[in-house]
Design an enzyme around this catalytic site. Sequence first.
Site, PDB file in Angstrom:
ATOM      1  CD  GLU A 217      70.337 108.528  38.611  1.00  0.00           C
ATOM      2  OE1 GLU A 217      69.630 109.264  37.760  1.00  0.00           O
ATOM      3  OE2 GLU A 217      71.343 108.959  38.757  1.00  0.00           O
TER       4      GLU A 217
ATOM      5  CG  HIS B  37      70.822 112.337  36.951  1.00  0.00           C
ATOM      6  ND1 HIS B  37      71.120 111.224  36.452  1.00  0.00           N
ATOM      7  CD2 HIS B  37      71.675 113.223  35.814  1.00  0.00           C
ATOM      8  CE1 HIS B  37      71.650 110.864  35.470  1.00  0.00           C
ATOM      9  NE2 HIS B  37      72.401 112.249  35.162  1.00  0.00           N
TER      10      HIS B  37
HETATM   11  P1  NAD Z   1      83.843 112.595  27.771  1.00  0.00           P
HETATM   12  O1  NAD Z   1      83.551 111.357  26.856  1.00  0.00           O
HETATM   13  O2  NAD Z   1      84.140 113.780  27.075  1.00  0.00           O
HETATM   14  O3  NAD Z   1      84.841 112.108  28.810  1.00  0.00           O
HETATM   15  C1  NAD Z   1      85.058 111.017  29.440  1.00  0.00           C
HETATM   16  C2  NAD Z   1      86.650 110.706  29.607  1.00  0.00           C
HETATM   17  O4  NAD Z   1      86.570 109.751  30.530  1.00  0.00           O
HETATM   18  C3  NAD Z   1      87.299 110.525  28.551  1.00  0.00           C
HETATM   19  O5  NAD Z   1      88.469 111.344  28.273  1.00  0.00           O
HETATM   20  C4  NAD Z   1      87.676 108.919  28.385  1.00  0.00           C
HETATM   21  O6  NAD Z   1      89.018 108.559  27.935  1.00  0.00           O
HETATM   22  C5  NAD Z   1      87.849 108.782  30.008  1.00  0.00           C
HETATM   23  N1  NAD Z   1      87.897 107.413  30.350  1.00  0.00           N
HETATM   24  C6  NAD Z   1      87.325 106.309  29.524  1.00  0.00           C
HETATM   25  N2  NAD Z   1      87.301 105.253  30.189  1.00  0.00           N
HETATM   26  C7  NAD Z   1      88.095 105.493  31.673  1.00  0.00           C
HETATM   27  C8  NAD Z   1      88.578 104.702  32.463  1.00  0.00           C
HETATM   28  N3  NAD Z   1      88.422 103.561  32.447  1.00  0.00           N
HETATM   29  N4  NAD Z   1      89.107 105.559  33.574  1.00  0.00           N
HETATM   30  C9  NAD Z   1      89.049 106.769  33.539  1.00  0.00           C
HETATM   31  N5  NAD Z   1      88.902 107.544  32.515  1.00  0.00           N
HETATM   32  C10 NAD Z   1      88.276 106.854  31.490  1.00  0.00           C
HETATM   33  O7  NAD Z   1      82.554 112.719  28.618  1.00  0.00           O
HETATM   34  P2  NAD Z   1      81.857 113.759  29.360  1.00  0.00           P
HETATM   35  O8  NAD Z   1      81.084 114.458  28.529  1.00  0.00           O
HETATM   36  O9  NAD Z   1      82.938 114.552  30.157  1.00  0.00           O
HETATM   37  O10 NAD Z   1      81.032 113.062  30.385  1.00  0.00           O
HETATM   38  C11 NAD Z   1      81.441 112.420  31.560  1.00  0.00           C
HETATM   39  C12 NAD Z   1      80.385 111.778  32.411  1.00  0.00           C
HETATM   40  O11 NAD Z   1      79.616 112.461  32.841  1.00  0.00           O
HETATM   41  C13 NAD Z   1      79.628 110.750  31.522  1.00  0.00           C
HETATM   42  O12 NAD Z   1      79.330 109.448  32.514  1.00  0.00           O
HETATM   43  C14 NAD Z   1      78.299 111.392  31.517  1.00  0.00           C
HETATM   44  O13 NAD Z   1      77.145 110.399  31.323  1.00  0.00           O
HETATM   45  C15 NAD Z   1      78.241 112.082  32.586  1.00  0.00           C
HETATM   46  N6  NAD Z   1      77.135 113.205  32.644  1.00  0.00           N
HETATM   47  C16 NAD Z   1      76.303 113.420  33.815  1.00  0.00           C
HETATM   48  C17 NAD Z   1      75.425 114.443  33.672  1.00  0.00           C
HETATM   49  C18 NAD Z   1      74.787 114.765  34.916  1.00  0.00           C
HETATM   50  O14 NAD Z   1      73.484 115.342  34.780  1.00  0.00           O
HETATM   51  N7  NAD Z   1      75.315 114.482  36.327  1.00  0.00           N
HETATM   52  C19 NAD Z   1      75.151 115.214  32.627  1.00  0.00           C
HETATM   53  C20 NAD Z   1      76.181 114.887  31.343  1.00  0.00           C
HETATM   54  C21 NAD Z   1      76.920 113.989  31.403  1.00  0.00           C
END
Ligand code: NAD
Length: 304
Positions: A259, A278
């Site tokens: 990115e 993003h």
């Molecule tokens: P979160 O921690 O609440 O949820 C993540 C979930 O993934 C958890 O329930 C965890 O148990 C699960 N997990 C962990 N390892 C795993 C695996 N190997 N297989 C399947 N599931 C697994 O996180 P969130 O707040 O829901 O965020 C999720 C993602 O979104 C993160 O990667 C974060 O960086 C990304 N995100 C992106 C943006 C964007 O601008 N696009 C913004 C915020 C967050």
Amino acid sequence: MKVLVAAPLHEKALNILKDAGFEVIYEEYPEENRLLELVRDVEAIIVRSKPKITRKVIENAPKLKVIARAGVGLDNIDVEAAKEKGIEVVNAPAASSRSVAELAVGLMFAVARKIAYADRKMREGKWAKKECMGIELEGKTLGIIGFGRIGYQVAKIARALGMKLLLYDPYPNEERAKEVGGKFVDLETLLKESDIVTIHVPLIPETYHLINEERLRLMKRTAILINTSRGAVVDTQALIKALEEGWIAGAGLDVFEEEPLPENHPLTKFDNVVLTPHIGASTYEAQERAGVEVAEKIVEILKK
Ligand code: NAD
């Protein structure tokens, strides 16, 4: 006490800091040399995805007690160095969950109904009605990989759309699954049975290239892949191959292994791929929530 706000911050958050009696120094994205000067006598720093709070910056800030990221992720902060100095590092992990979820669903619609493609054709003066046959989301199976904060929000929206929900998460929250009418299955089953697969896992060693060639081959040829988590959760080369060879029907991507996505990247060449830069957390509501949450945390820590 002084708080350095080194990135744009919502007015409400600035007011929380000022009302608590702190002196707010506002300078957007300072270069490292300038940052080294600015941190010398501040108790707290607020950043977003920039600037970088390196070990050198931390070592130049003798009064520093807290580093706050007004958002999710701590990639730009040397958390280890902060820990060694007893400096607290805080963020607002839930502030953007709904925004990211809404973008993921938006990408599902955009790919399913070829919205971005149709718009491009309209601008070229082409009435691409025949090429724009799509699919409905109602009645389709949505596979949610990672049923945490964002995955849960996606599930709530998808449920209202009449989608069936398959969930995969190594730490299954059965209560929440029940609430949204979702069923936990293994990853292979999810990939094989879903019409749309959406990824919401953190980027950790176990999830690096979680969606690789082998797993893309398990998906239906009619399936759509949505990624709004982190780019490296999907093996980009494998995804390009899958799109070229038609193993899947399309993709909606907000995050990339590199990115900004380089100009003329192969992913930009597919009509059945919708790309956004993003912007998952880029809503006024998410920014306000993130700012207010970290400002309140700073007040709490500094007033202890
Ligand atoms: P979160 O921690 O609440 O949820 C993540 C979930 O993934 C958890 O329930 C965890 O148990 C699960 N997990 C962990 N390892 C795993 C695996 N190997 N297989 C399947 N599931 C697994 O996180 P969130 O707040 O829901 O965020 C999720 C993602 O979104 C993160 O990667 C974060 O960086 C990304 N995100 C992106 C943006 C964007 O601008 N696009 C913004 C915020 C967050």
